[in-house]
Motif scaffolding. Structure first.
Motif, PDB file in Angstrom:
ATOM      1  N   LEU A  40       0.880  -1.365  -0.090  1.00  0.00           N
ATOM      2  CA  LEU A  40      -0.156  -0.072   0.100  1.00  0.00           C
ATOM      3  C   LEU A  40       0.752   1.221   0.161  1.00  0.00           C
ATOM      4  O   LEU A  40       0.650   2.201  -0.481  1.00  0.00           O
ATOM      5  N   GLU A  41       1.894   1.269   0.720  1.00  0.00           N
ATOM      6  CA  GLU A  41       2.923   2.388   0.968  1.00  0.00           C
ATOM      7  C   GLU A  41       4.068   1.740   1.377  1.00  0.00           C
ATOM      8  O   GLU A  41       4.380   1.000   2.122  1.00  0.00           O
ATOM      9  N   LYS A  42       5.309   2.542   0.827  1.00  0.00           N
ATOM     10  CA  LYS A  42       6.549   2.262   1.125  1.00  0.00           C
ATOM     11  C   LYS A  42       7.040   2.782   2.482  1.00  0.00           C
ATOM     12  O   LYS A  42       6.487   3.671   2.880  1.00  0.00           O
ATOM     13  N   LEU A  43       7.378   1.739   3.046  1.00  0.00           N
ATOM     14  CA  LEU A  43       7.418   1.796   4.893  1.00  0.00           C
ATOM     15  C   LEU A  43       8.985   2.016   4.949  1.00  0.00           C
ATOM     16  O   LEU A  43       9.863   1.598   4.277  1.00  0.00           O
ATOM     17  N   LYS A  44       9.261   2.983   5.729  1.00  0.00           N
ATOM     18  CA  LYS A  44      10.704   3.459   6.364  1.00  0.00           C
ATOM     19  C   LYS A  44      11.049   1.987   7.026  1.00  0.00           C
ATOM     20  O   LYS A  44      10.399   1.407   7.604  1.00  0.00           O
ATOM     21  N   PRO A  45      12.306   1.382   6.766  1.00  0.00           N
ATOM     22  CA  PRO A  45      12.753   0.463   7.535  1.00  0.00           C
ATOM     23  C   PRO A  45      12.869   0.251   8.761  1.00  0.00           C
ATOM     24  O   PRO A  45      12.212  -0.787   9.411  1.00  0.00           O
ATOM     25  N   GLU A  46      13.114   1.399   9.543  1.00  0.00           N
ATOM     26  CA  GLU A  46      12.673   1.205  11.093  1.00  0.00           C
ATOM     27  C   GLU A  46      11.325   1.033  11.343  1.00  0.00           C
ATOM     28  O   GLU A  46      11.191   0.574  12.360  1.00  0.00           O
ATOM     29  N   GLN A  47      10.269   1.813  10.538  1.00  0.00           N
ATOM     30  CA  GLN A  47       9.069   1.808  11.074  1.00  0.00           C
ATOM     31  C   GLN A  47       8.706   0.223  10.810  1.00  0.00           C
ATOM     32  O   GLN A  47       8.048  -0.403  11.538  1.00  0.00           O
ATOM     33  N   GLN A  48       8.880  -0.263   9.512  1.00  0.00           N
ATOM     34  CA  GLN A  48       8.612  -1.855   9.293  1.00  0.00           C
ATOM     35  C   GLN A  48       9.128  -2.611  10.190  1.00  0.00           C
ATOM     36  O   GLN A  48       8.375  -3.533  10.809  1.00  0.00           O
ATOM     37  N   GLN A  49      10.436  -2.611  10.850  1.00  0.00           N
ATOM     38  CA  GLN A  49      10.947  -3.296  11.946  1.00  0.00           C
ATOM     39  C   GLN A  49      10.028  -3.108  13.213  1.00  0.00           C
ATOM     40  O   GLN A  49       9.902  -4.248  13.911  1.00  0.00           O
ATOM     41  N   ARG A  50       9.760  -1.837  13.539  1.00  0.00           N
ATOM     42  CA  ARG A  50       9.222  -1.791  14.986  1.00  0.00           C
ATOM     43  C   ARG A  50       7.814  -2.258  14.832  1.00  0.00           C
ATOM     44  O   ARG A  50       7.288  -3.094  15.672  1.00  0.00           O
ATOM     45  N   TRP A  51       7.026  -2.222  13.682  1.00  0.00           N
ATOM     46  CA  TRP A  51       5.666  -2.868  13.754  1.00  0.00           C
ATOM     47  C   TRP A  51       5.854  -4.272  13.496  1.00  0.00           C
ATOM     48  O   TRP A  51       4.821  -4.811  14.002  1.00  0.00           O
ATOM     49  N   LEU A  52       6.434  -4.842  12.791  1.00  0.00           N
ATOM     50  CA  LEU A  52       6.786  -6.153  12.566  1.00  0.00           C
ATOM     51  C   LEU A  52       7.011  -6.855  13.960  1.00  0.00           C
ATOM     52  O   LEU A  52       6.172  -7.619  14.276  1.00  0.00           O
ATOM     53  N   GLN A  53       7.917  -6.194  14.823  1.00  0.00           N
ATOM     54  CA  GLN A  53       8.270  -6.874  16.081  1.00  0.00           C
ATOM     55  C   GLN A  53       6.928  -6.688  17.014  1.00  0.00           C
ATOM     56  O   GLN A  53       6.621  -7.652  17.828  1.00  0.00           O
ATOM     57  N   GLN A  54       6.328  -5.529  16.974  1.00  0.00           N
ATOM     58  CA  GLN A  54       4.886  -5.225  17.852  1.00  0.00           C
ATOM     59  C   GLN A  54       4.046  -6.283  17.464  1.00  0.00           C
ATOM     60  O   GLN A  54       3.441  -6.979  18.327  1.00  0.00           O
ATOM     61  N   MET A  55       3.745  -6.621  16.050  1.00  0.00           N
ATOM     62  CA  MET A  55       2.597  -7.648  15.820  1.00  0.00           C
ATOM     63  C   MET A  55       3.338  -9.067  16.262  1.00  0.00           C
ATOM     64  O   MET A  55       2.293  -9.707  16.674  1.00  0.00           O
ATOM     65  N   GLN A  56       4.307  -9.286  15.983  1.00  0.00           N
ATOM     66  CA  GLN A  56       4.720 -10.596  16.337  1.00  0.00           C
ATOM     67  C   GLN A  56       4.761 -10.807  17.855  1.00  0.00           C
ATOM     68  O   GLN A  56       4.518 -11.913  18.257  1.00  0.00           O
ATOM     69  N   ALA A  57       5.048  -9.862  18.647  1.00  0.00           N
ATOM     70  CA  ALA A  57       4.818  -9.927  19.974  1.00  0.00           C
ATOM     71  C   ALA A  57       3.416 -10.449  20.520  1.00  0.00           C
ATOM     72  O   ALA A  57       3.256 -10.910  21.505  1.00  0.00           O
ATOM     73  N   MET A  58       2.494  -9.534  19.670  1.00  0.00           N
ATOM     74  CA  MET A  58       0.986  -9.528  20.087  1.00  0.00           C
ATOM     75  C   MET A  58       0.395 -10.664  19.371  1.00  0.00           C
ATOM     76  O   MET A  58      -0.473 -11.320  20.277  1.00  0.00           O
ATOM     77  N   PHE A  59       0.643 -10.950  18.194  1.00  0.00           N
ATOM     78  CA  PHE A  59      -0.381 -12.152  17.526  1.00  0.00           C
ATOM     79  C   PHE A  59       0.025 -13.377  17.725  1.00  0.00           C
ATOM     80  O   PHE A  59       1.092 -14.044  17.792  1.00  0.00           O
ATOM     81  N   PRO A  60      -0.898 -14.109  18.164  1.00  0.00           N
ATOM     82  CA  PRO A  60      -0.709 -15.600  18.682  1.00  0.00           C
ATOM     83  C   PRO A  60      -0.855 -16.722  17.404  1.00  0.00           C
ATOM     84  O   PRO A  60      -1.482 -16.192  16.510  1.00  0.00           O
ATOM     85  N   ASP A  61      -0.368 -17.767  17.617  1.00  0.00           N
ATOM     86  CA  ASP A  61      -0.617 -18.712  16.659  1.00  0.00           C
ATOM     87  C   ASP A  61      -2.224 -18.828  16.611  1.00  0.00           C
ATOM     88  O   ASP A  61      -2.840 -18.951  17.689  1.00  0.00           O
TER      89      ASP A  61
END
Length: 183
Positions: free
Chosen positions: A101-122
């Motif tokens: 949808l939109e080019k993400l800044k690398p730090e933004q992408q990494q931060r959001w990925l980490q937040q979702m991985q910590a939150m979303f369960p199997d």
């Protein structure tokens, strides 16, 4: 008022209310997470997401209004999974779709990925994850109506929910089913 006229009036009033009652009865009850977050939620739409013919999840969109008003309104998107998926994979695919949808800044992408991985369960079949869009604030998430956490970033919320609801979504048929808007 004469009794015959009164009966006719009451009968007519009852007939006028029946279509409204039928419409309200046709709407399934909202899950607890939705009723907690949205006062008087309205079911806007439902659809199924498939990948190469495999059912991945059923999606349901709830809102505080009876019509889709875009990514600026408060709403809840519930995904009911049809199979086992790892939370890590859900987060990775979410970032990939947000990036489309939109080019993400690398730090933004990494931060959001980490937040979702910590939150979303199997997830397993019939697991429900509900995301609530909080305009100007971010997103709050629930697992089977129990709080999972939130990401307090309006830009994250816009792009995350945009996966399914943005005009540029890679699943336009599902978007149309959920919002009632083809594009």
């Amino acid at each position: 008022m004469k009794p015959a006229l009164l009966r006719r009036f009451v009968f007519s009033a009852c007939l006028a209310v029946l279509p409204l009652q039928a419409a309200l009865a046709a709407q399934p009850p909202a899950p607890a997470a939705v009723t907690t977050e949205l006062r008087q939620p309205f079911l806007l739409g439902q659809g199924t997401h498939r990948w190469f013919g495999l059912k991945i999840f059923d999606a349901t969109l709830w809102s505080t209004t009876q019509e889709w008003q875009g990514l600026t309104q408060r709403f809840a998107l519930e995904l009911r999974y049809a199979r086992h998926l790892s939370g890590k994979k859900i987060a990775e695919v979410s970032i990939e779709e947000m990036q489309k949808l939109e080019k993400l800044k690398p730090e933004q992408q990494q931060r959001w990925l980490q937040q979702m991985q910590a939150m979303f369960p199997d997830v397993e079949e019939n697991t429900r994850i509900t995301g609530v869009h909080l305009p100007g604030e971010g997103a709050r998430f629930f697992l089977n109506d129990q709080p999972l956490g939130e990401i307090r970033d309006p830009e994250f919320a816009r792009l995350f929910f945009g996966i399914w609801l943005d005009n540029r979504s890679s699943v336009p048929a599902l978007r149309a089913q959920l919002t009632g808007k083809p594009r």
